[in-house]
Design an enzyme around this catalytic site. Sequence first.
Site, PDB file in Angstrom:
ATOM      1  CG  ASP A  15     -86.023  63.067 104.102  1.00  0.00           C
ATOM      2  OD1 ASP A  15     -86.562  64.102 103.698  1.00  0.00           O
ATOM      3  OD2 ASP A  15     -85.026  63.053 104.863  1.00  0.00           O
ATOM      4  CG  ASP A  33     -82.079  54.528 109.733  1.00  0.00           C
ATOM      5  OD1 ASP A  33     -82.827  54.794 110.710  1.00  0.00           O
ATOM      6  OD2 ASP A  33     -81.903  55.306 108.787  1.00  0.00           O
ATOM      7  CG  ASP A  93     -86.531  60.837 110.722  1.00  0.00           C
ATOM      8  OD1 ASP A  93     -86.040  60.395 111.767  1.00  0.00           O
ATOM      9  OD2 ASP A  93     -86.190  60.453 109.590  1.00  0.00           O
TER      10      ASP A  93
HETATM   11  C1  GAL Z   1     -83.870  58.352 109.081  1.00  0.00           C
HETATM   12  C2  GAL Z   1     -84.974  57.331 109.262  1.00  0.00           C
HETATM   13  C3  GAL Z   1     -85.099  56.553 107.970  1.00  0.00           C
HETATM   14  C4  GAL Z   1     -85.417  57.505 106.828  1.00  0.00           C
HETATM   15  C5  GAL Z   1     -84.368  58.621 106.755  1.00  0.00           C
HETATM   16  C6  GAL Z   1     -84.761  59.675 105.755  1.00  0.00           C
HETATM   17  O1  GAL Z   1     -83.723  59.104 110.239  1.00  0.00           O
HETATM   18  O2  GAL Z   1     -84.676  56.486 110.345  1.00  0.00           O
HETATM   19  O3  GAL Z   1     -86.098  55.549 108.097  1.00  0.00           O
HETATM   20  O4  GAL Z   1     -86.706  58.047 107.038  1.00  0.00           O
HETATM   21  O5  GAL Z   1     -84.185  59.234 108.008  1.00  0.00           O
HETATM   22  O6  GAL Z   1     -83.816  60.706 105.679  1.00  0.00           O
END
Ligand code: GAL
Length: 375
Positions: free
Chosen positions: A42, A177, A120
């Site tokens: 991201d 996470d 996501d």
């Molecule tokens: C979460 C995801 C993480 C990362 C994050 C970025 O939803 O599980 O691994 O990608 O978003 O904002």
Amino acid sequence: MGWNSWNTFGEKISDKLIRQTADLMVDLGLDKAGYNYLVIDDCWSERYRDPKTHKLVPNKKKFPNGIKAVADYVHSKGLKFGIYSCCGVRTCANYPGSFDHEFLDADTFAEWGVDFLKYDFCCRPKHAYGPQLYRTMGHALRLCGREILFSACNWGSDDVWSWIRSAGAHMYRSTGDICDTFESFRKIATSQMDKLHASAPFCYNDMDMLTVGMYGKGNVGAQGCAELDYKTQFALWCMMGSPLMLGADLRNLTKKDPKYRNMMKLITNKELIAIDQDPEARPIFNCTISGEMFPTVCRLLANGDLAVAMFNFSDKEALMNVVYEAMGIPDAAGVDLHVRDVFSGEDCGVIREYFDRQVPAHDCFVFRCTPVRRK
Ligand code: GAL
């Protein structure tokens, strides 16, 4: 297998960092060990789409040369290049998501030379149905004219194992996470013990990016782990056949400090990687006899061997057993095991009925065993 920017860098990503990381993946020999995908997570885009074309726009400060230039560089090192988007209207860190722009975005990614898309689950409109959103991106990727690995990330929610394979995903986050603590990865691993039936060729359970070698530094750093904890984390991911996406700052892994040297040894351990990547991708089964803090697991491998591991999740040293009967091999079957310790490399010879080890707190043993008929 690869590296992802999120665990250490979060939003602090740049053209320079990605090029440096690509160099290090090759210089450290990680590519040769199998780590081929370099994935930007991201926070890589501008906050808004291009008002005329509606395309996603690479962040001008972080990626002044655009994403294609970075992808070209990654490819020039013999690696594959991955990027991130989200099935909602915004990503989890509030950048534009792909909702209602799936085909445009997949085509843009293909134009840029993307080989991997992490997708996501944040900011979905109230009326949207999760499986349908993944199906749409699944179609878009199949039709974009480039082979792109589809890495879904809905954190294991909504019974994802029952529908994600049919949407075209090749791997899918089956847990929340990770953060860099023993408790975090222990819970993740424990939650997957009975979910691995859905992990199979063409679509694997993804237990999240590894924190191995982070030592508490960076975006999900938290308290950090001890060296022994990382050994156990890596062994769990390999026994459970999870994709191996590194999350540590690779610049640290070049250091002479033994705490980093040992991480290099760990993440390039050929026998563990071979277990992780075993072509049949069978789930482990539980053959624990001493309670859930002391799991002992077994996995059938493609060449007829068994991978067997004991994990001591408790805070005290414990005597742990591998009892063949608990693995479905009663003594009367007349089958012994030729046992090899994967970490020490020791050939432990042919052993009958059971063996045990004194396992320090948080430590583990992994064995590769060949069944032999008793004469
Ligand atoms: C979460 C995801 C993480 C990362 C994050 C970025 O939803 O599980 O691994 O990608 O978003 O904002």
